[in-house]
Enzyme design. Structure first.
Site, PDB file in Angstrom:
ATOM      1  CE1 TYR A   1       1.836   6.234   2.471  1.00  0.00           C
ATOM      2  CE2 TYR A   1      -0.099   7.455   1.749  1.00  0.00           C
ATOM      3  CZ  TYR A   1       0.763   6.379   1.612  1.00  0.00           C
ATOM      4  OH  TYR A   1       0.551   5.461   0.608  1.00  0.00           O
TER       5      TYR A   1
ATOM      6  CB  SER B   1      -0.674   7.597  -2.474  1.00  0.00           C
ATOM      7  OG  SER B   1      -1.895   7.648  -1.765  1.00  0.00           O
TER       8      SER B   1
HETATM    9  P1  NAD Z   1       3.475  -3.107   1.907  1.00  0.00           P
HETATM   10  O1  NAD Z   1       3.697  -2.758   3.319  1.00  0.00           O
HETATM   11  O2  NAD Z   1       3.084  -4.501   1.566  1.00  0.00           O
HETATM   12  O3  NAD Z   1       4.734  -2.758   1.004  1.00  0.00           O
HETATM   13  C1  NAD Z   1       5.716  -1.829   1.353  1.00  0.00           C
HETATM   14  C2  NAD Z   1       7.052  -2.483   1.090  1.00  0.00           C
HETATM   15  O4  NAD Z   1       8.087  -1.526   1.263  1.00  0.00           O
HETATM   16  C3  NAD Z   1       7.319  -3.639   2.063  1.00  0.00           C
HETATM   17  O5  NAD Z   1       7.764  -4.772   1.339  1.00  0.00           O
HETATM   18  C4  NAD Z   1       8.431  -3.098   2.946  1.00  0.00           C
HETATM   19  O6  NAD Z   1       9.310  -4.103   3.441  1.00  0.00           O
HETATM   20  C5  NAD Z   1       9.121  -2.167   1.989  1.00  0.00           C
HETATM   21  N1  NAD Z   1       9.931  -1.155   2.678  1.00  0.00           N
HETATM   22  C6  NAD Z   1       9.564  -0.363   3.707  1.00  0.00           C
HETATM   23  N2  NAD Z   1      10.586   0.428   4.069  1.00  0.00           N
HETATM   24  C7  NAD Z   1      11.620   0.116   3.236  1.00  0.00           C
HETATM   25  C8  NAD Z   1      12.934   0.589   3.102  1.00  0.00           C
HETATM   26  N3  NAD Z   1      13.419   1.540   3.923  1.00  0.00           N
HETATM   27  N4  NAD Z   1      13.722   0.051   2.149  1.00  0.00           N
HETATM   28  C9  NAD Z   1      13.256  -0.928   1.327  1.00  0.00           C
HETATM   29  N5  NAD Z   1      12.005  -1.408   1.408  1.00  0.00           N
HETATM   30  C10 NAD Z   1      11.205  -0.899   2.358  1.00  0.00           C
HETATM   31  O7  NAD Z   1       2.374  -2.075   1.388  1.00  0.00           O
HETATM   32  P2  NAD Z   1       1.976  -1.635  -0.094  1.00  0.00           P
HETATM   33  O8  NAD Z   1       0.597  -1.122   0.017  1.00  0.00           O
HETATM   34  O9  NAD Z   1       2.269  -2.668  -1.085  1.00  0.00           O
HETATM   35  O10 NAD Z   1       2.926  -0.384  -0.310  1.00  0.00           O
HETATM   36  C11 NAD Z   1       3.715  -0.205  -1.462  1.00  0.00           C
HETATM   37  C12 NAD Z   1       3.646   1.234  -1.939  1.00  0.00           C
HETATM   38  O11 NAD Z   1       2.311   1.491  -2.374  1.00  0.00           O
HETATM   39  C13 NAD Z   1       3.957   2.269  -0.879  1.00  0.00           C
HETATM   40  O12 NAD Z   1       4.766   3.297  -1.437  1.00  0.00           O
HETATM   41  C14 NAD Z   1       2.601   2.828  -0.529  1.00  0.00           C
HETATM   42  O13 NAD Z   1       2.659   4.142  -0.057  1.00  0.00           O
HETATM   43  C15 NAD Z   1       1.908   2.730  -1.878  1.00  0.00           C
HETATM   44  N6  NAD Z   1       0.450   2.806  -1.799  1.00  0.00           N
HETATM   45  C16 NAD Z   1      -0.269   1.837  -1.201  1.00  0.00           C
HETATM   46  C17 NAD Z   1      -1.652   1.935  -1.137  1.00  0.00           C
HETATM   47  C18 NAD Z   1      -2.509   0.883  -0.495  1.00  0.00           C
HETATM   48  O14 NAD Z   1      -3.722   1.116  -0.322  1.00  0.00           O
HETATM   49  N7  NAD Z   1      -1.992  -0.272  -0.136  1.00  0.00           N
HETATM   50  C19 NAD Z   1      -2.278   3.040  -1.694  1.00  0.00           C
HETATM   51  C20 NAD Z   1      -1.511   4.026  -2.300  1.00  0.00           C
HETATM   52  C21 NAD Z   1      -0.143   3.898  -2.340  1.00  0.00           C
END
Ligand code: NAD
Length: 269
Positions: free
Chosen positions: A169, A156
């Site tokens: 986080y 991130s």
């Molecule tokens: P999201 O909530 O759609 O995806 C997260 C996924 O992780 C979900 O499918 C959830 O079921 C899964 N998950 C959660 N806990 C879990 C576990 N214990 N075991 C297996 N799966 C698990 O949100 P996203 O934004 O797609 O997040 C994905 C990644 O991207 C994360 O690591 C997040 O920190 C990172 N990220 C997101 C953003 C953003 O703005 N959306 C920015 C920077 C980083």
């Protein structure tokens, strides 16, 4: 037969954690579109993961759904076993699963802290460790990819940008930064490439409340003026694990519309 297009992933197998939604889903789709067979990891209900599998198959690709909580060692090991039994040895792993549990420091419980560190950081360790072991056991497959294996962490912008009220986080992503770089240094001589993507604000379920509450405030933090789509990240992941990016080792690719340029300083701070 290996493709002459260095960005193609034909004949390779991939595993993406947390792939039933958001960035993981888009990454699984992009990897499949580039020719990889993809294991779509989900934690709880299989429904959304099966939808991703169906979409990939509809587009002519190959995918399976695999259950595991990435914070549980035995489940991670079993997930890799199932993915390799069904798809063959893995060439590509994306450690993407992540959660937020936000609170002001005085209100942040130990459970909030532990939950985020367990999934985001310990989960990255468990998935990364198993990926390296599997790459080593597989050995080189000539004509498939220059690298023995490719591992990508989803970090991130908050691996560098401090984030008040989200210390769990931000600490987890700061941890991923040096986990990724240290691991990349450790295994590069074996032909294993370890890298990360660092998304900025991407429209997914993880931040739906923040976006609903303050979309214009978030946009002010993005010089490029738009919130990202999961596909913005998926495309980068598919390229980063391809031979087109074969000389990229131990790097974080920021994909954030300029968020990490500290836009507040544009007018002299
Ligand atoms: P999201 O909530 O759609 O995806 C997260 C996924 O992780 C979900 O499918 C959830 O079921 C899964 N998950 C959660 N806990 C879990 C576990 N214990 N075991 C297996 N799966 C698990 O949100 P996203 O934004 O797609 O997040 C994905 C990644 O991207 C994360 O690591 C997040 O920190 C990172 N990220 C997101 C953003 C953003 O703005 N959306 C920015 C920077 C980083």
């Amino acid at each position: 037969m290996a493709s002459t297009d260095l960005a193609r992933l034909d004949g390779q197998s991939a595993l993406v954690t947390g792939a039933s939604s958001g960035i993981g889903r888009a990454s699984a789709m992009a990897l499949a579109a580039a020719g990889a067979s993809v294991a779509v990891n989900y934690r709880g209900s299989p429904d959304e993961a099966e939808e991703v599998v169906a979409e990939i198959e509809k587009a002519g690709g190959r995918a399976i759904a695999v259950q595991a909580d990435v914070s549980k060692e035995d489940e991670v090991i079993a997930m890799f076993g199932e993915a390799e039994d069904r798809l063959g040895p893995l060439d590509i792993v994306m450690s993407n699963a992540g959660i937020q549990k936000d609170a002001a420091i005085g209100e942040m419980s130990l459970d909030d802290w532990n939950a985020v560190i367990s999934v985001n950081l310990t989960g990255s360790f468990l998935v990364g460790r198993e990926a390296i072991k599997r790459f080593r056991a597989k050995g080189r497959r000539s004509g498939v990819s220059r690298a023995l294996g490719k591992l990508v962490f989803d970090s991130s912008v908050h691996q560098v940008i401090p984030w008040a009220f989200h210390v769990n986080y931000a600490a987890s992503k700061g941890g991923i930064h040096l986990l990724m770089r240290s691991l990349a240094q450790e295994v590069a001589e074996e032909g294993i490439r370890v890298n990360a993507v660092a998304p900025g604000a991407i429209a997914t379920g993880i931040n739906v409340e923040e976006r609903e509450e303050d979309a214009s405030g978030i946009k002010k933090l993005i010089p490029y003026g738009r919130i990202g789509d999961p596909e913005d990240i998926g495309r980068i992941v598919a390229w980063l694990v391809s031979d087109a990016a074969d000389y990229i080792v131990g790097q974080t690719i920021f994909a954030d519309g300029g968020m990490s340029l500290y836009p507040g300083f544009r007018g002299n701070g």
